[in-house]
Design an enzyme around this catalytic site. Structure first.
Site, short mmCIF file in Angstrom:
data_model
loop_
_atom_site.label_atom_id
_atom_site.label_comp_id
_atom_site.label_asym_id
_atom_site.label_seq_id
_atom_site.Cartn_x
_atom_site.Cartn_y
_atom_site.Cartn_z
N GLY A 198 0.81 -1.21 0.00
CA GLY A 198 0.00 0.00 0.00
C GLY A 198 0.84 1.26 0.00
O GLY A 198 0.38 2.32 0.41
N GLY A 199 2.10 1.14 -0.47
CA GLY A 199 2.93 2.32 -0.61
C GLY A 199 3.30 2.97 0.70
O GLY A 199 3.64 4.15 0.74
N SER A 240 5.18 -5.55 -2.35
CA SER A 240 5.27 -4.12 -2.54
C SER A 240 5.84 -3.47 -1.27
O SER A 240 6.95 -3.80 -0.88
CB SER A 240 3.90 -3.56 -2.93
OG SER A 240 4.02 -2.25 -3.43
#
Length: 577
Positions: A147-148, A235
């Site tokens: 989710g960055g 991520s």
């Protein structure tokens, strides 16, 4: 256009699969509810796990027992806001573990489904899926969502662990929620009482560390083996795993690691953390952390999603990780961990969706990623960059395709290969992969873009998201079996698919693809990867990535009107929603 929408679309460079894969899909987030205290006779004692901070009662779903929303720390509310996570209070109470804990602060967006769930300060919870079969002392697989570093959450249906646990009865799956954005990464050292909040720039990472500490102490009560723990994540979750591998305190709590599409190049510098606290001082008039702690959560959230995200940053390379986290991988800090890491083949194409398929904007960003490295290159880095470009030309890349491939390699892909190379150099055992499978959906043109591997990891097809062709389900089952075997034995090989250890002479990689294309290849990227790894060593600039939105000014300067057109299209999309 509303700032909140730009924040949701472009707040971070390292996003998860939701924005890409949930477009037009019928995934639905369950309704929020709190877990309640239970009295004897109100629950099945066979589903109760007696932990240090309470007894938690799960629910049976077919052959899988599920515990949701178990707190693993004191909640960071009130005077604990911005503090490092610590052990939860001991308790003899019995609690239902039927509902997910809250999501972290983030703007509501239908493509980031966890953002549609209840949000709050009190989010430090984990969830467990365990097959009732498979015996006791199961290997534990911990998954950290992406989710960055600014969004995401475990309530997203993509991360539902039922299918994994059903398909792999001898491995337990755990997902954890952690602080992101302003609550997860904030530098409070400029406040007069900031010395009491040392480490706040990495609260999200320390939340994950606390979750691992809780698992070590309590997972046996659920049937897990605290001495056989694998951490994984995609991520920002992959970046988290890569950072935890170089944190000495964290290495006490796991033996194996699976960083997916995320490495230590996500770490921000301390310099980049200075703007956020100054903006908070200005806009809230808070001169101390104590005053900032008193601002109601909803007011902080409103500020955050309406412009505050302009100041956000990823996790931070500070004294806990050294100013250069790469150095920890290079000197062999990870050598006693067995590592399985890799990336998708077309990572950066993910952003074509986020950028509304505006090729001029997408290509402008890719070009600026390249130009910023070229302009910042020292002589040795300049030669390494030229050698990399020559390798791309040998493979048939010219013009904009060179920029696209450069952005793909140096934002999301090559760091995991670099880590694999350094890990092998220092005698560590590791396995490497490239995920090359697309999916049968409207974004199939993007190929194996960033995040698509999560569907296969969790096996969440079910017809709910337009996926799940027989070939895709078959690949998912094989991939899951390899992950499960890695968790159990440290070797992902399964019958019919021998996965060789990665070394710097053969560079063996498992190529995940549908049908009969699942295979091992020797140095599949050829001279390109050698040139990319050399550039990673020579150029400090390519070791750290910027947010997509940070390239907007350069794109606008070269292609006037592009950003205005993007905002116009985004506003039209917002109206349709």
């Amino acid at each position: 256009m509303k700032k909140v929408m730009l924040g949701v679309l472009l707040a971070g460079l390292m996003c998860t699969a939701e924005g890409l894969a949930n477009v037009g899909k019928p995934f639905v987030v369950e309704k929020y509810a709190t877990n309640q205290v239970l009295q004897k006779g109100q629950y099945d004692e066979g589903l109760a796990a007696k932990c240090q901070n309470g007894t938690f009662v799960g629910r049976r779903q077919g052959d899988v027992c599920v515990w949701k929303g178990i707190p693993y720390a004191k909640q960071p509310v009130g005077a604990n806001r911005f503090r490092k996570a610590t052990d939860p209070e001991k308790s003899k109470q019995v609690y239902g573990a039927y509902h997910f804990g809250k999501s972290n602060m983030q703007g509501a967006d239908e493509h980031e489904l966890s953002s549609l769930y209840e949000q709050g300060d009190d989010i430090l919870c984990l969830n467990i899926w365990s097959n009732v079969n498979g015996g006791k002392k199961k290997p534990v697989l911990v998954f950290i969502h992406g989710g960055g570093w600014v969004s995401g959450g475990t309530c997203d249906p993509l991360y539902n662990g039922f299918n994994f646990a059903h398909n792999n009865p001898d491995v337990m799956l755990v997902t954890i929620t952690y602080r992101t954005g302003m609550l997860g990464q904030i530098n409070l050292s400029s406040f007069p009482d900031g010395k009491d909040f040392k480490g706040s720039v990495n609260n999200g990472l320390f939340d994950q560390l606390q979750a691992l500490r809780w698992i070590k102490k309590n997972i046996a009560a659920c049937g897990g083996d605290p001495k056989n723990v694998t951490i994984s994540g995609e991520s920002a979750g992959g970046g988290s795993v890569s950072m935890l591998c170089i944190l000495p305190e964290a290495r006490k709590y796991f033996q194996k690691a699976i960083p997916m599409s995320g490495g230590v190049n996500q770490a921000a510098t301390l310099e980049s953390t200075k703007a956020l606290p100054e903006a908070l001082k200005r806009d809230f008039g808070c001169q101390t952390v104590a005053e900032l702690q008193q601002v109601p959560f909803e007011k902080l959230r409103e500020w955050w999603i309406n412009g505050g995200q302009d100041y956000y940053h990823h996790c931070v390379a500070d004294e806990n990780f050294s100013a250069d986290p790469f150095a920890r991988w290079e000197r062999g800090d990870t050598k006693n961990i067995v590592v399985m890491q890799g990336h998708t083949s077309n990572e950066f194409a993910y952003y074509r969706t986020a950028l509304l398929d505006m090729d001029v904007l997408y290509d402008g960003i890719c070009e600026d990623v390249f130009c910023k490295v070229r302009e910042d290159a020292n002589p040795a880095a300049g030669r390494a960059l030229s050698a990399y470009v020559e390798e791309l030309k040998k493979l048939g890349y010219f013009g904009r395709d060179i920029y696209r491939q450069f952005a793909n390699d140096f934002t999301l892909a090559i760091c995991n290969t670099y880590q694999a190379s350094e890990h092998a150099k220092n005698g560590g055992t590791g396995y490497s992969y490239t995920f090359d499978a697309s999916y049968d959906g409207p974004q199939a043109k993007l190929g194996a873009a960033h995040g698509v591997d999560c569907f296969y990891f969790f096996g969440n097809f079910d017809g709910k998201c337009g996926l799940g062709t027989p070939e895709e389900v078959e690949l998912s089952l094989k991939m899951q079996k390899m992950i499960a075997n890695f968790c159990k034995t440290g070797n992902p090989s399964i019958e019919g698919y021998e996965w060789p250890v990665y070394d710097n002479s053969t560079r063996y990689k498992m190529i995940f693809d549908v049908g009969e294309k699942l295979r091992v290849e020797k140095n599949p990227e050829g001279g390109r990867v050698e040139a990319a790894l050399n550039l990673m060593k020579k150029s400090p600039k390519v070791r750290y990535v910027d947010r997509v939105a940070s390239h907007f000014p350069a794109v606008e300067a070269k292609y006037p009107g592009t950003i205005a057109e993007f905002m116009r299209r985004a506003m039209e999309l917002e109206k349709k929603r």
